[in-house]
Write an enzyme that holds these catalytic residues in place. Sequence first.
Site, short mmCIF file in Angstrom:
data_model
loop_
_atom_site.label_atom_id
_atom_site.label_comp_id
_atom_site.label_asym_id
_atom_site.label_seq_id
_atom_site.Cartn_x
_atom_site.Cartn_y
_atom_site.Cartn_z
N GLY A 194 -5.22 -1.15 0.15
CA GLY A 194 -5.46 -2.52 0.66
C GLY A 194 -5.04 -3.39 -0.02
O GLY A 194 -5.46 -4.47 -0.21
N SER A 195 -3.64 -3.32 -0.47
CA SER A 195 -3.02 -4.41 -1.14
C SER A 195 -2.74 -5.72 -0.25
O SER A 195 -2.80 -6.62 -0.48
CB SER A 195 -1.91 -3.84 -1.92
OG SER A 195 -0.85 -3.38 -1.24
N ASN A 196 -2.47 -5.10 1.14
CA ASN A 196 -2.24 -6.24 1.91
C ASN A 196 -3.54 -6.88 2.18
O ASN A 196 -3.44 -8.07 2.91
CB ASN A 196 -1.43 -5.46 3.27
CG ASN A 196 -0.10 -5.13 2.88
OD1 ASN A 196 0.72 -5.92 2.99
ND2 ASN A 196 0.16 -3.95 2.61
N MET B 208 -4.19 3.96 9.32
CA MET B 208 -3.25 5.02 9.26
C MET B 208 -3.49 5.90 10.64
O MET B 208 -3.67 7.04 10.40
CB MET B 208 -2.89 6.03 8.22
CG MET B 208 -2.62 5.14 7.08
SD MET B 208 -1.07 4.26 7.11
CE MET B 208 0.21 5.39 6.84
N LEU C 195 -3.99 3.90 17.54
CA LEU C 195 -5.09 3.41 18.49
C LEU C 195 -4.87 3.61 19.74
O LEU C 195 -3.66 3.23 20.22
CB LEU C 195 -5.44 1.88 17.99
CG LEU C 195 -5.91 1.67 16.67
CD1 LEU C 195 -5.80 0.24 16.19
CD2 LEU C 195 -7.53 2.13 16.59
N ASN D 195 -0.16 -5.31 13.84
CA ASN D 195 0.28 -4.25 12.79
C ASN D 195 1.20 -4.74 12.11
O ASN D 195 2.22 -5.33 12.16
CB ASN D 195 0.30 -3.08 13.61
CG ASN D 195 0.86 -1.71 12.60
OD1 ASN D 195 0.08 -1.75 11.77
ND2 ASN D 195 1.93 -1.28 12.66
N HIS E 85 4.01 -2.91 9.24
CA HIS E 85 4.82 -1.67 9.21
C HIS E 85 6.07 -1.99 8.18
O HIS E 85 6.81 -2.77 8.52
CB HIS E 85 5.23 -1.19 10.73
CG HIS E 85 5.95 0.03 10.63
ND1 HIS E 85 5.40 1.16 10.24
CD2 HIS E 85 7.28 0.36 10.69
CE1 HIS E 85 6.11 2.31 10.19
NE2 HIS E 85 7.46 1.80 10.74
N ASP F 264 4.35 1.63 16.40
CA ASP F 264 5.12 0.43 15.65
C ASP F 264 6.22 -0.12 16.57
O ASP F 264 7.23 -0.20 16.06
CB ASP F 264 5.79 1.28 14.51
CG ASP F 264 4.78 1.79 13.55
OD1 ASP F 264 4.81 2.90 12.86
OD2 ASP F 264 3.63 1.12 13.39
N GLU G 84 5.75 -7.69 1.97
CA GLU G 84 4.61 -7.30 2.90
C GLU G 84 3.39 -8.34 2.75
O GLU G 84 3.15 -9.19 3.56
CB GLU G 84 3.73 -6.02 2.92
CG GLU G 84 4.79 -4.87 3.55
CD GLU G 84 4.12 -3.45 3.37
OE1 GLU G 84 3.34 -3.40 2.38
OE2 GLU G 84 4.14 -2.85 4.56
C1 GRF Z 1 1.60 -0.64 3.97
O1 GRF Z 1 2.89 -0.35 3.62
C2 GRF Z 1 1.59 -0.72 5.62
O2 GRF Z 1 2.78 -1.30 5.79
C3 GRF Z 1 1.61 0.71 5.97
O3 GRF Z 1 0.70 1.14 4.92
C4 GRF Z 1 0.72 0.45 3.78
C5 GRF Z 1 -0.59 0.13 3.19
O4 GRF Z 1 -0.58 -0.53 1.92
N1 GRF Z 1 1.06 0.75 7.25
P1 GRF Z 1 -2.11 -0.94 1.46
O5 GRF Z 1 -3.32 -0.08 1.78
O6 GRF Z 1 -2.20 -2.60 2.12
O7 GRF Z 1 -1.75 -1.30 -0.28
#
Ligand code: GRF
Length: 193
Positions: A13-15, A91, A94, A108, A110, A151, A180
């Site tokens: 969940g870093s994003n 992951m 859908l 999404n 990617h 993707d 990202e």
């Molecule tokens: C990210 O690299 C995203 O692009 C891919 O899975 C990873 C998720 O990273 N689909 P996080 O869980 O957001 O840290």
Amino acid sequence: MTARLVVLISGNGSNLQAILDACASGDISAQVVAVFSNQPEAFGLERARRAGVPAILFLKRAEQTRRGYDAELAEQVAAYSPDWLVLAGWMRLLTAPFLDRFPNRVVNLHPALPGSFPGTHAIERAYDAFKSGEIRHTGVMVHLVPDEGVDSGPVLAEAVVDIRADDDLAALEARIHAVEHYLLVAAPTAAKN
Ligand code: GRF
């Protein structure tokens, strides 16, 4: 108008955290109204809870079909009236029962450039391609998810990420994730145009 975001995650969940931070700082005019995960141990659920955001674990039941799960997930997500659905490390592929509920609203992230390395382990595959001299850089993209393609939807934002000769996989992953975190936050603005 503050855009209502529902974020779907499966892992760290870093994003998601980058989005939560950007909302809190006002960098983007948005609010995360719910976070869904299909993985019980996803740390992203804890990130949501710490931010006071509803964190919903939505497991697929053994007897459920993929489409049945997606239809039920769509129902749960729709209850939050999202303006955008953000797949940030979600992951699972859908299917139409989910996607058709939110036309032109599913985004999404990617960790590869358009048309390169679709699917899982994209960073690792790019690293291997670099090591074998096939590519000199990789990248990240944010794209719409209009259908069940992997993707492959219309690109909203993309960024090139250099690969360096002395990189190991971890160094490349860290560089990609840093890009990202920036790109995903910048993309909603681009998407509104
Ligand atoms: C990210 O690299 C995203 O692009 C891919 O899975 C990873 C998720 O990273 N689909 P996080 O869980 O957001 O840290």
